[in-house]
Motif scaffolding. Sequence first.
Motif: not given
Length: 175
Positions: A49-65
């Motif tokens: 949804w984020a890629c489509d909405h913001f019209q970007v090639p990359i979207a992530l849910v990133s967890l910082l270990d």
Amino acid sequence: MALLKTPAALKPAGCTYPLDDEPARLHALRSTGLLDSAPDPAFDELVSWACDHFQVPIALVSLLDADRQWFKARRGLATQETPRDHAFCRFTIQQSLPMVVEDAANDPRFRDNPLVLGSPHIRFYAGAPIINRHGLALGSVCVIDTVPRSFGIVDRMVLAQLTVTALVAIEKRQC
């Protein structure tokens, strides 16, 4: 994708979430059971949804270990993780508001970063921290482009709202 209202338990906008309690943050992250877990449709739908909405090639849910950035969900990026010291998100989790880098090649924090100089050739980054109900940042929802771009206030609000959606998905997994 339905967006949810921000929980009242979250700290007020603009306050800083320092990493001075990194052990508590890491404990909270690891207790979610998300690190190295199988794909989950709720997170996969969020990044799509984020890629489509913001019209970007990359979207992530990133967890910082402690030493790595691990992607619970990703679209447009083949790798599952990167070293934490390369992660833009390491800066994002230190604040409550979305962090926007309109042109990473011109930002002194990132212009020499291997992710800017090489694949995936990040030029634009916008990320918002996923902050649990105890005020600990588990990671971020971020969108990335290979060209510089601007990101308005409404875009920042929508991105921040996606972190609430991610937090709800995290909490449902823990029930």
